[in-house]
Design a protein around this motif. Structure first.
Motif, PDB file in Angstrom:
ATOM      1  N   GLN A  43      63.896 -25.269 -32.936  1.00  0.00           N
ATOM      2  CA  GLN A  43      63.912 -24.213 -34.104  1.00  0.00           C
ATOM      3  C   GLN A  43      62.699 -23.454 -34.068  1.00  0.00           C
ATOM      4  O   GLN A  43      61.578 -24.195 -34.192  1.00  0.00           O
ATOM      5  CB  GLN A  43      64.167 -25.172 -35.197  1.00  0.00           C
ATOM      6  CG  GLN A  43      65.668 -25.444 -35.336  1.00  0.00           C
ATOM      7  CD  GLN A  43      65.969 -26.203 -36.779  1.00  0.00           C
ATOM      8  OE1 GLN A  43      65.580 -27.119 -37.150  1.00  0.00           O
ATOM      9  NE2 GLN A  43      66.685 -25.770 -37.583  1.00  0.00           N
ATOM     10  N   ASN A  85      68.500 -15.381 -35.167  1.00  0.00           N
ATOM     11  CA  ASN A  85      69.528 -16.306 -35.710  1.00  0.00           C
ATOM     12  C   ASN A  85      69.503 -17.617 -35.124  1.00  0.00           C
ATOM     13  O   ASN A  85      69.518 -18.660 -35.308  1.00  0.00           O
ATOM     14  CB  ASN A  85      70.772 -15.903 -36.161  1.00  0.00           C
ATOM     15  CG  ASN A  85      70.796 -15.038 -37.529  1.00  0.00           C
ATOM     16  OD1 ASN A  85      70.042 -15.257 -38.428  1.00  0.00           O
ATOM     17  ND2 ASN A  85      71.660 -14.043 -37.376  1.00  0.00           N
ATOM     18  N   ASP A  86      69.566 -17.302 -33.504  1.00  0.00           N
ATOM     19  CA  ASP A  86      69.713 -18.277 -32.742  1.00  0.00           C
ATOM     20  C   ASP A  86      68.395 -19.211 -32.557  1.00  0.00           C
ATOM     21  O   ASP A  86      68.403 -20.462 -32.500  1.00  0.00           O
ATOM     22  CB  ASP A  86      70.138 -17.980 -31.036  1.00  0.00           C
ATOM     23  CG  ASP A  86      71.535 -17.285 -31.086  1.00  0.00           C
ATOM     24  OD1 ASP A  86      72.216 -17.705 -31.945  1.00  0.00           O
ATOM     25  OD2 ASP A  86      71.861 -16.811 -29.911  1.00  0.00           O
ATOM     26  N   SER A  95      60.054 -20.722 -36.006  1.00  0.00           N
ATOM     27  CA  SER A  95      59.548 -20.440 -37.318  1.00  0.00           C
ATOM     28  C   SER A  95      58.657 -19.023 -37.260  1.00  0.00           C
ATOM     29  O   SER A  95      58.510 -18.698 -36.462  1.00  0.00           O
ATOM     30  CB  SER A  95      58.384 -21.450 -37.873  1.00  0.00           C
ATOM     31  OG  SER A  95      58.894 -22.857 -38.088  1.00  0.00           O
ATOM     32  N   LYS A 115      66.118 -19.623 -34.816  1.00  0.00           N
ATOM     33  CA  LYS A 115      65.879 -20.362 -36.181  1.00  0.00           C
ATOM     34  C   LYS A 115      66.672 -21.602 -36.191  1.00  0.00           C
ATOM     35  O   LYS A 115      66.444 -22.626 -36.716  1.00  0.00           O
ATOM     36  CB  LYS A 115      66.110 -19.344 -37.289  1.00  0.00           C
ATOM     37  CG  LYS A 115      64.977 -18.389 -37.653  1.00  0.00           C
ATOM     38  CD  LYS A 115      65.121 -17.818 -38.981  1.00  0.00           C
ATOM     39  CE  LYS A 115      66.440 -16.819 -38.815  1.00  0.00           C
ATOM     40  NZ  LYS A 115      66.442 -16.201 -40.560  1.00  0.00           N
ATOM     41  N   GLN A 116      67.714 -21.544 -35.464  1.00  0.00           N
ATOM     42  CA  GLN A 116      68.829 -22.579 -35.529  1.00  0.00           C
ATOM     43  C   GLN A 116      68.514 -23.505 -34.228  1.00  0.00           C
ATOM     44  O   GLN A 116      69.492 -24.583 -34.134  1.00  0.00           O
ATOM     45  CB  GLN A 116      70.277 -22.337 -35.682  1.00  0.00           C
ATOM     46  CG  GLN A 116      70.601 -21.458 -36.818  1.00  0.00           C
ATOM     47  CD  GLN A 116      72.169 -20.763 -36.591  1.00  0.00           C
ATOM     48  OE1 GLN A 116      72.986 -21.525 -36.920  1.00  0.00           O
ATOM     49  NE2 GLN A 116      72.068 -19.453 -36.367  1.00  0.00           N
ATOM     50  N   GLY A 117      67.716 -23.293 -33.363  1.00  0.00           N
ATOM     51  CA  GLY A 117      67.406 -24.054 -32.287  1.00  0.00           C
ATOM     52  C   GLY A 117      68.459 -23.938 -31.184  1.00  0.00           C
ATOM     53  O   GLY A 117      68.802 -24.634 -30.544  1.00  0.00           O
ATOM     54  N   LYS A 118      69.203 -22.770 -30.992  1.00  0.00           N
ATOM     55  CA  LYS A 118      70.264 -22.644 -30.027  1.00  0.00           C
ATOM     56  C   LYS A 118      69.766 -21.571 -28.935  1.00  0.00           C
ATOM     57  O   LYS A 118      70.734 -21.303 -28.091  1.00  0.00           O
ATOM     58  CB  LYS A 118      71.491 -21.782 -30.955  1.00  0.00           C
ATOM     59  CG  LYS A 118      71.990 -22.332 -31.880  1.00  0.00           C
ATOM     60  CD  LYS A 118      73.252 -21.607 -32.494  1.00  0.00           C
ATOM     61  CE  LYS A 118      73.848 -22.522 -33.593  1.00  0.00           C
ATOM     62  NZ  LYS A 118      75.158 -21.627 -34.241  1.00  0.00           N
ATOM     63  N   LYS A 157      70.874 -11.328 -33.556  1.00  0.00           N
ATOM     64  CA  LYS A 157      71.559 -12.469 -33.040  1.00  0.00           C
ATOM     65  C   LYS A 157      70.315 -13.421 -32.359  1.00  0.00           C
ATOM     66  O   LYS A 157      70.474 -14.757 -32.567  1.00  0.00           O
ATOM     67  CB  LYS A 157      72.124 -12.357 -31.907  1.00  0.00           C
ATOM     68  CG  LYS A 157      73.013 -13.344 -30.988  1.00  0.00           C
ATOM     69  CD  LYS A 157      74.212 -13.085 -30.423  1.00  0.00           C
ATOM     70  CE  LYS A 157      74.400 -14.270 -29.609  1.00  0.00           C
ATOM     71  NZ  LYS A 157      74.904 -15.426 -30.316  1.00  0.00           N
TER      72      LYS A 157
END
Length: 430
Positions: A333, A321-322, A335, A324-327, A318
């Motif tokens: 985001q 994934n967060d 890298s 990488k999505q800028g969350k 989690k």
């Protein structure tokens, strides 16, 4: 057009100074004399330096010569002709070590206020490590010429095949350290047990050293960056030389690593900040080029083997994934940057921010996690196992392993906040 500042160097004068500086540098170079850089505590109002400058990512450093005196212009100081102390008062720490110091001088400088009794001896030990690292760098540069690629044939305690240069680097460091007459014992990733000095040292202050002689050695054959990691302990009692490696890791006196790449760097801390020295191949020694490094509080990179994603625990999945999505909390985001050479990944992290590590209990506390965490912590970052800080550990085994996440303080805190980021033990073929 504004009038030039009083005392400014005119174009003809500058040309003359460049020519004079060249002559003086040539004289000192070919005459066999080496110049000492002036102290960067900046109490003098005028400095002698060549118009040639050494640029780094954050600072501009003059190369000093004997004469041709002009006023040092600090790029952050807009007033023409400002003194060094005026120009740097707001940006330079009061005890910033001088550029051009050797590793030995740097350790002496930083330990004097923390442990004066250990300063001189620790400097000698670091000098021995530095000399070994110079030889390792030369061997790596000639690895294909001298047929040093491939396995030696042995298996170390980690169950890993030893490369020829693993054995070479290990033997080189052992010999250099015991030859100082100051090291009572060493622990190395390549040997099962603590190795005691063949002749016990009799100096008033003695030391023990733990090291990974060649981190990332599986990458040697394809010329990917590798490194040497070490930590130095001060012995309180001679009969403690074997047990010292089970002391709390916060007792480390000096930590450092050498990274062998397009340039060879030596990064050190003696508890007074983290500094980077660079190998001058012409002199065969390291010189301080980047004092008081600061790792950014956040960085847009994470470094781990993403090929193991489906084996990771849910918290780590989690988090990645967060990011990488800028969350994440930063909103940027992230890298992936992964070399699979811990020293290289940590070195990039130290300079650019983010974090590097391994969620499996794979990395060694004594030889990798603790010394690298101390280095990054002294630069403002943190080292964690995903639940607690590495510098709070008390080793229970010489080759103890653990999950490791090292890097920017806010990134490490956010990673920990997800929980469930430690992967169970697993072994992979590649």
């Amino acid at each position: 057009m504004a009038a030039p500042c009083r005392g400014a160097v005119t174009a003809p004068t500058a040309v003359f100074l460049v020519f004079t500086g060249f002559l003086l540098i040539s004289k000192d170079t070919f005459g066999g004399r080496h110049l000492r850089p002036l102290e960067s505590t900046a109490t003098a109002t005028r400095l002698t330096h060549s118009p040639r400058i050494l640029r780094t990512s954050t600072q501009i450093f003059p190369r000093y010569i004997r004469s041709g005196e002009i006023i040092l212009q600090n790029p952050r100081q807009r007033q023409c002709g400002a003194t060094v102390s005026e120009a740097s008062a707001s940006t330079t720490p009061a005890r910033l070590p001088a550029l051009g110091l050797t590793a030995q001088e740097l350790v002496n400088h930083d330990l004097k206020s923390l442990d004066a009794s250990a300063a001189e001896g620790a400097g000698e030990v670091v000098k021995a490590i530095e000399g070994a690292c110079v030889k390792i760098a030369r061997a790596l540069a000639r690895v294909n010429i001298d047929k040093l690629t491939g396995d030696e044939g042995g298996i170390n305690i980690q169950g890993e095949r030893q490369k020829k240069l693993d054995v070479y680097a290990n033997d080189l460091l052992k010999e250099a350290l015991f030859d100082t007459g100051l090291v009572a014992s060493i622990a190395t990733e390549e040997e099962d047990d603590v190795v005691m000095a063949p002749i016990p040292p009799t100096a008033p202050v003695t030391f023990s050293v733990a090291f990974d002689p060649l981190d990332g050695s599986s990458n040697i054959d394809c010329s990917v960056p590798t490194g040497t990691i070490f930590s130095i302990y001060k012995l309180q009692e001679t009969n403690f030389a074997e047990k010292v490696f089970y002391s709390p890791v916060k007792d480390i006196l000096v930590s450092g690593y050498a990274m062998y790449s397009s340039a060879t760097s030596l990064v050190l801390t003696a508890g007074q900040g983290t500094h980077m020295l660079s190998l001058d191949p012409d002199r065969g020694s390291f010189l301080l080029t980047n004092p008081s490094l600061n790792v950014p509080e956040r960085g847009p990179y994470y470094s781990l083997n993403e090929g193991r994603f489906f084996d990771w625990p849910e918290g780590l999945k989690k988090y990645i994934n967060d990011m990488k999505q800028g969350k994440g909390a930063w909103g940027k985001q992230y890298s992936s940057r992964y070399v699979c050479s811990l020293v290289a990944d940590v070195h990039r992290t130290l300079l650019y921010g983010g974090w590097a590590g391994n969620p499996r209990p794979h990395l060694r506390l004594l030889f990798e996690a603790a010394p690298l965490s101390f280095i990054v912590q002294q630069a403002g970052g943190e080292g964690s196992d995903g639940e607690k800080r590495i510098m709070s550990y008390h080793p229970t085994a010489l080759h103890q392993r653990l999950p490791v996440f090292i890097g920017s303080s806010l990134d490490i805190e956010e990673l920990e906040s997800y929980g469930d980021v430690q992967q169970g033990a697993a072994r992979y073929e590649a």
